[in-house]
Design an enzyme around this catalytic site. Structure first.
Site, PDB file in Angstrom:
ATOM      1  N   SER A 124       0.840  -1.201   0.000  1.00 51.67           N
ATOM      2  CA  SER A 124       0.000   0.000   0.000  1.00 51.67           C
ATOM      3  C   SER A 124       0.866   1.237   0.000  1.00 51.67           C
ATOM      4  CB  SER A 124      -0.861  -0.020   1.267  1.00 51.67           C
ATOM      5  OG  SER A 124      -1.447   1.236   1.487  1.00 51.67           O
ATOM      6  N   TYR A 148      -1.524  -0.672  11.083  1.00 58.42           N
ATOM      7  CA  TYR A 148      -1.871  -1.271   9.787  1.00 58.42           C
ATOM      8  C   TYR A 148      -0.746  -1.026   8.776  1.00 58.42           C
ATOM      9  CZ  TYR A 148      -3.489  -1.037   4.981  1.00 58.42           C
ATOM     10  OH  TYR A 148      -3.552  -1.149   3.626  1.00 58.42           O
ATOM     11  N   LYS A 152       2.231  -3.621   6.714  1.00 57.88           N
ATOM     12  CA  LYS A 152       2.608  -3.654   5.290  1.00 57.88           C
ATOM     13  C   LYS A 152       4.115  -3.441   5.138  1.00 57.88           C
ATOM     14  CE  LYS A 152      -1.494  -4.254   3.456  1.00 57.88           C
ATOM     15  NZ  LYS A 152      -1.851  -5.545   2.842  1.00 57.88           N
TER      16      LYS A 152
HETATM   17  C1  UD1 Z   1      -6.654   5.618   4.041  1.00 57.27           C
HETATM   18  C2  UD1 Z   1      -5.701   5.165   5.115  1.00 57.27           C
HETATM   19  C3  UD1 Z   1      -4.531   4.447   4.464  1.00 57.27           C
HETATM   20  C4  UD1 Z   1      -5.038   3.290   3.612  1.00 57.27           C
HETATM   21  C5  UD1 Z   1      -6.033   3.833   2.591  1.00 57.27           C
HETATM   22  C6  UD1 Z   1      -6.650   2.746   1.740  1.00 57.27           C
HETATM   23  C7  UD1 Z   1      -5.909   6.770   6.976  1.00 57.27           C
HETATM   24  C8  UD1 Z   1      -5.260   7.879   7.721  1.00 57.27           C
HETATM   25  N1  UD1 Z   1      -5.246   6.309   5.878  1.00 57.27           N
HETATM   26  O1  UD1 Z   1      -5.957   6.492   3.193  1.00 57.27           O
HETATM   27  O2  UD1 Z   1      -3.660   3.955   5.450  1.00 57.27           O
HETATM   28  O3  UD1 Z   1      -3.977   2.676   2.958  1.00 57.27           O
HETATM   29  O4  UD1 Z   1      -7.087   4.521   3.268  1.00 57.27           O
HETATM   30  O5  UD1 Z   1      -7.419   1.875   2.512  1.00 57.27           O
HETATM   31  O6  UD1 Z   1      -6.977   6.300   7.337  1.00 57.27           O
HETATM   32  N2  UD1 Z   1     -12.252  11.697   3.626  1.00 57.27           N
HETATM   33  C9  UD1 Z   1     -13.290  12.532   3.966  1.00 57.27           C
HETATM   34  N3  UD1 Z   1     -14.425  12.003   4.527  1.00 57.27           N
HETATM   35  C10 UD1 Z   1     -14.558  10.658   4.752  1.00 57.27           C
HETATM   36  C11 UD1 Z   1     -13.487   9.787   4.394  1.00 57.27           C
HETATM   37  C12 UD1 Z   1     -12.339  10.345   3.840  1.00 57.27           C
HETATM   38  O7  UD1 Z   1     -13.217  13.768   3.789  1.00 57.27           O
HETATM   39  O8  UD1 Z   1     -15.606  10.230   5.271  1.00 57.27           O
HETATM   40  C13 UD1 Z   1     -11.055  12.265   2.969  1.00 57.27           C
HETATM   41  C14 UD1 Z   1      -9.741  12.018   3.682  1.00 57.27           C
HETATM   42  O9  UD1 Z   1      -9.480  13.042   4.615  1.00 57.27           O
HETATM   43  C15 UD1 Z   1      -8.754  11.996   2.514  1.00 57.27           C
HETATM   44  C16 UD1 Z   1      -9.584  11.427   1.351  1.00 57.27           C
HETATM   45  O10 UD1 Z   1     -10.946  11.630   1.713  1.00 57.27           O
HETATM   46  O11 UD1 Z   1      -8.369  13.310   2.165  1.00 57.27           O
HETATM   47  C17 UD1 Z   1      -9.354   9.938   1.126  1.00 57.27           C
HETATM   48  O12 UD1 Z   1      -9.545   9.242   2.350  1.00 57.27           O
HETATM   49  P1  UD1 Z   1      -9.502   7.637   2.423  1.00 57.27           P
HETATM   50  O13 UD1 Z   1     -10.400   7.073   1.397  1.00 57.27           O
HETATM   51  O14 UD1 Z   1      -9.733   7.255   3.847  1.00 57.27           O
HETATM   52  O15 UD1 Z   1      -8.021   7.275   1.969  1.00 57.27           O
HETATM   53  P2  UD1 Z   1      -6.596   7.759   2.539  1.00 57.27           P
HETATM   54  O16 UD1 Z   1      -6.734   8.817   3.556  1.00 57.27           O
HETATM   55  O17 UD1 Z   1      -5.735   8.069   1.373  1.00 57.27           O
END
Ligand code: UD1
Length: 347
Positions: A124, A148, A152
């Site tokens: 990842s 997590y 990895k």
């Molecule tokens: C997250 C995990 C990462 C994992 C990846 C794929 C964290 C800190 N990181 O990454 O370790 O490898 O998922 O499973 O959890 N967002 C919102 N609202 C939401 C959900 C997300 O605004 O309800 C935003 C987040 O702040 C981010 C973006 O959407 O900017 C993507 O979030 P997400 O899908 O959780 O992925 P990652 O943060 O990249």
């Protein structure tokens, strides 16, 4: 090739199993169904017209894993099985280290004993930690920031040591950016248990009416619209990356690392907007505080995968949202509705 796919009933595993079967490979799926449904594999059978050889096996059950390899004939393993929720890993680190790291060690021991030394591992971009040096290149330092992510990173270290110690091993470490979307049929897709942690499945559940609104974590990041930027990649492009990596490592012993991303970043607001277009109605959202541990921007430099594997992602954000929506709108409760209707016991 005869390929063992661990975690093959899960989101990325089921899509890759489909692509392997379509590519003419023979597949045996091993999954404990802890976080997945065998219904995904029934649908892969429906889509491919081929039967999927499925074994309900937990990687922590070393003798059961050995028994699968004892059947013989495996030429490679694609290893997806593992837990993946960041928050849960902080609360239950031992569960994560046991499941992911010890489970992988069992798998490697069984492979070694059976003389199967080709492995494609589901790593990842989380291994890069909070690095903001974008685009991320494979030689960037690793610095996972939660249990997590550390599982990895530790598995990557174990595999690097193994490749160093025994030059017969061929190992691909695939660092995924943000997998989203679904097979274009809408028959298989991501089916998170409980409240989704990741953006796309959350947005999809709001769009389908299962939840009220998306909470956008932070609108004061140093990005064009203030919201976080990520490299979303269509799960079918990701599946194709696994087949390309598998093809590459055959006959090329060594340990290889590839980013699988599009090289293009999209903000949270861009995703919500694109999903609304795909769904035919806007997706409601509100701004909320930043989520601890989130980087402002993360996207891949995918040029190594292009140079070595001839692989690149082809599907854009609109297609990712359209396919994700097709899956979500046709399966509003994921696979659960079907398994319940069939009277299956929840596993
Ligand atoms: C997250 C995990 C990462 C994992 C990846 C794929 C964290 C800190 N990181 O990454 O370790 O490898 O998922 O499973 O959890 N967002 C919102 N609202 C939401 C959900 C997300 O605004 O309800 C935003 C987040 O702040 C981010 C973006 O959407 O900017 C993507 O979030 P997400 O899908 O959780 O992925 P990652 O943060 O990249």
């Amino acid at each position: 090739m005869k390929v063992l796919v661990t975690g093959g009933a899960g989101y990325i595993g089921s899509h890759t199993t489909l692509s392997l079967l379509e590519g003419g490979h023979e597949v045996v799926v091993l999954d404990n169904l802890m976080n997945s449904s065998a219904e995904s594999l029934r649908r892969v059978e429906q889509l491919t017209g081929r039967s999927v050889d499925f074994r309900k096996v937990d990687l922590l059950d070393a003798s059961a894993v050995d028994a699968v390899f004892a059947e013989g004939g495996f030429e490679a393993v694609i290893h997806f099985a593992g837990l993946k929720a960041v928050g849960e890993s902080v609360a239950k680190p031992l569960m994560y280290y046991t499941n992911n790291v010890a489970g992988t060690l069992n798998l490697l021991h069984s492979m070694e004993a059976a003389g199967v030394r080709r492995l494609v591992f589901s790593s990842s971009a989380t291994v890069y930690g909070a690095s903001e040096e974008v685009p991320l290149v494979e030689k960037a330092p690793l610095d996972a920031t939660n249990p997590y992510g550390r599982t990895k990173e530790q598995i990557e270290d174990i595999l690097a040591d193994l490749g160093e110690a025994d030059s017969r091993w061929s190992i691909a470490l695939l660092r995924y950016f943000n997998p989203v979307g679904a097979h274009e049929s809408g028959l298989i897709g991501e089916d998170p248990s409980g409240t989704p942690n990741n953006l796309l499945p959350f947005v999809a559940q709001v769009a389908v009416g299962r939840r009220d609104m998306v909470r956008v974590f932070g609108n004061d990041y140093p990005t064009p619209d203030g919201t976080g930027v990520r490299d979303y990649i269509h799960v079918m492009d990701l599946a194709a990356g696994h087949l390309a990596a598998l093809g590459y490592i055959v006959g090329r012993p060594g340990v290889y690392r590839w980013n699988l991303g599009t090289g293009r970043g999209s903000s949270v607001l861009e995703v919500i907007e694109a999903f609304g277009k795909a769904a035919g109605h806007p997706v409601p959202y509100e701004f909320a505080p930043r989520r601890p541990g989130d980087a402002a921007v993360s996207y891949a430099d995918p040029s190594a995968a292009l140079a070595d594997l001839g692989w690149s992602a082809h599907r854009n954000l609109a297609q990712m949202c359209e396919d994700h929506w097709r899956w979500q709108s046709r399966n509003p409760q994921g696979y659960a509705a079907v398994t319940e209707a069939a009277g299956a016991v929840a596993e």
